[in-house]
Design an enzyme around this catalytic site. Sequence first.
Site, mmCIF file in Angstrom:
data_model
loop_
_atom_site.group_PDB
_atom_site.id
_atom_site.type_symbol
_atom_site.label_atom_id
_atom_site.label_comp_id
_atom_site.label_asym_id
_atom_site.label_seq_id
_atom_site.Cartn_x
_atom_site.Cartn_y
_atom_site.Cartn_z
ATOM 1 C CG ASP A 36 28.082 -15.668 -46.257
ATOM 2 O OD1 ASP A 36 28.135 -16.885 -46.505
ATOM 3 O OD2 ASP A 36 29.080 -14.938 -46.172
ATOM 4 C CE1 TYR A 39 25.089 -22.300 -42.118
ATOM 5 C CE2 TYR A 39 25.212 -20.338 -40.736
ATOM 6 C CZ TYR A 39 25.391 -21.695 -40.910
ATOM 7 O OH TYR A 39 25.865 -22.449 -39.870
ATOM 8 C CB SER A 85 53.420 -41.432 -29.867
ATOM 9 O OG SER A 85 52.866 -40.755 -28.760
ATOM 10 C CG LEU A 86 52.830 -41.783 -35.775
ATOM 11 C CD1 LEU A 86 52.779 -40.829 -36.966
ATOM 12 C CD2 LEU A 86 52.418 -43.177 -36.205
ATOM 13 C CE LYS A 126 54.907 -35.923 -36.222
ATOM 14 N NZ LYS A 126 54.630 -34.650 -35.528
ATOM 15 C CE LYS A 332 58.442 -35.191 -35.596
ATOM 16 N NZ LYS A 332 59.061 -34.662 -34.397
ATOM 17 C CB CYS A 426 62.856 0.308 -15.273
ATOM 18 S SG CYS A 426 62.244 0.828 -16.898
ATOM 19 C CB CYS A 429 62.015 5.109 -15.489
ATOM 20 S SG CYS A 429 61.253 3.656 -14.712
ATOM 21 C CB CYS A 449 58.408 4.042 -17.156
ATOM 22 S SG CYS A 449 59.695 3.291 -18.154
#
Length: 699
Positions: A36, A39, A85-86, A126, A332, A426, A429, A449
């Site tokens: 690293d 790099y 799409s499939l 998938k 699926k 609320c 409160c 509150c």
Amino acid sequence: MNSNLDQYYERVKELRALLNKANYSYYVLDAPEIDDAIYDQLYRELIEIENIHPSLITDDSPSQRLGGIPSKGFKNVTHNIPLLSLDNAFNLNELEAWYARVRKLINSENKSIKEVNNPELICELKIDGNAVAIRYENGILTKAATRGDGKTGEDITNNIRTISTIPLRLLLKNPPTWMEIRGEAFMPNNIFKKLNLERKNTDQPLFANPRNSCAGTLRQLDPKIVASRKLDFFAYSLYLPEDWEPTDSNFKKPNSQSKSLEFLKNIGFKVNITYETKKNLNEANSYYKYWGIEKDSLAYATDGIVVKIDNFEIQNLLGATNKAPRWAIAVKYPAEEKPTKLKKLIFQVGRSGAVTPVAEFDSIELAGTSVNRATLHNAKRLASLDLHYEDTIIVRKAGEIIPEVIRVIKEFRTVDSQLVEFPQNCPSCDSKLIQEENEAITKCINFECPAKLKGRLRHWVSKGSMNIDGLGEKIINQLVNEGYVKSIADLYKLEIDSLLELERFGEKSANNLLIEINESKNKNWHKQLYGLGIPHIGEANAKSLSKNFHSIEELNAIAKDAPENISNIYGFGNEMKDAIIKWFDDSKNQTLIRELKEVGFSLKESLDLNDNLNQSNIFDGKIFVLTGTLDSLTRDKAKEFIEIAGGKVSSSISKKTDFLVSGEKAGSKLKKAQELGVKIINENELKLLLSEKTKFKNE
């Protein structure tokens, strides 16, 4: 090119090649080639040259990963090749019917292919993410777009550039004039969990699942936000000019899906290695069943498998309908859904005042975990469910992290059941709730509150902030309910007599808690800043702010007079900047700052750390792992010292680890460090490294 540029041109070209190859080895092959630190040194050199000579910047430069300034909006892009799409199958019977149709079509339409009774298949997982089309011209990434309607998508090029597993330049010596890659951008499960935790801690709405969070990330206008969320990408198909042939002997133009995946990996992409070629449908069925069991162990979400005809010639013969290719189908997995009985619905009030309906129900097992609660997100979602008390509800957790109520079985509802309605006031409160325009969240705006106060206190004492051991939710509730604590600063005014009046407190435990509370005043500046609970500011963002603005006064002044300096910080956008400005504009928050200073908080860079240490970055680029019990330092304190000195603390040992800091009762990490040859030091040696700065830097 003038002589001044000549001396830099070849070096920039060399640096780009080295860094792009290093990125490929690290992110795609998971086999780092260079350290690293090296790099970082090469990257800094590239940035310095490009800053001096901007004309040398190219689209494939690693410096362009951040994608530039935020977009004002997304332009439409027409797909040169439709992004179809499939078709879906929801069980193995439907998969068998598809395969029968495919074989019939092959044998009826076949004009040039030898008769095929059982065409070879390829099975792939998938991935539950977002489809992306990426175009390369002469090997350089030039355009990326969402699926959209298949014909027209949105230009997300700048955001796609931030994904490290997508090459900016292909690893091809003679790339074609154009190439299109299709694949799935996704958010890994661990990143999704971390993102939702940060959103929870900053009182933002949670993402429902990794796919949802990936889609939201890809549509961010600021590429810096996209980069911070660390999306990943699997390539799964490519399109090439018909007349192009590679000249490199290491490459062959693929003639099947399986060879296509190999080709994609070799030119710089990450592909999902779980794919398998299958000779027949029975083998494909086995693949489906296997991953139906094993999918929950994956690091990413998947909701099924994709079965394709492997051979490209047969694919071309089969063609496509207007919506989907005939040669592929998605199978699926059934969403794991279970019925249960609603016990009650509670309305939680967060520290920002956001009111969230939460269903509590009889415990059920989903995706390997026991579930008895599910958020309903907001008032609109509650109304759409038409939920009644004691309803039978269906809950699912289909490859997702957060359980959700998806529907009600109204047939089981009793005649006298009552509708669950969102409160007008609320629940803590009794103040009037409001819903701001264009927001789904309903809020309590009463600063005092009790529920909001308890939320602020829980955040303040949490591990990422003050980390006050022994001050849990039950004690916070007692302190607020009894009136002993009315603000965060009141924690530091507590006396032992008050604690002794609470349940389960003896003199020793009360004294220990007071010591813990008092010692928390010495926490590092970024932890104090995070504890203030500024909306949208998580732990990582608080660290970034603390490095740029060294005190609450400095940050306050910047928010008031030069807020653009906030949005200039890496990873910060207008939403964060505006949240900080709004927080400091609130007089109640200014009162909190004053009260914290009165009880002893510095709200600035810690004074107990050596100033030279803060400035020296002596551990710059070094990776540490902590294991066992340390004598005088807590884990948090040791981590704090290391990070301030420029180092990083990791939770796992690898070849990239520089030091293992080992304490008493060290476990398996010590053994692994010994096997890998990682340098092992104890707590005293860590302190010595911190104090002997010059010696360390020369090692």
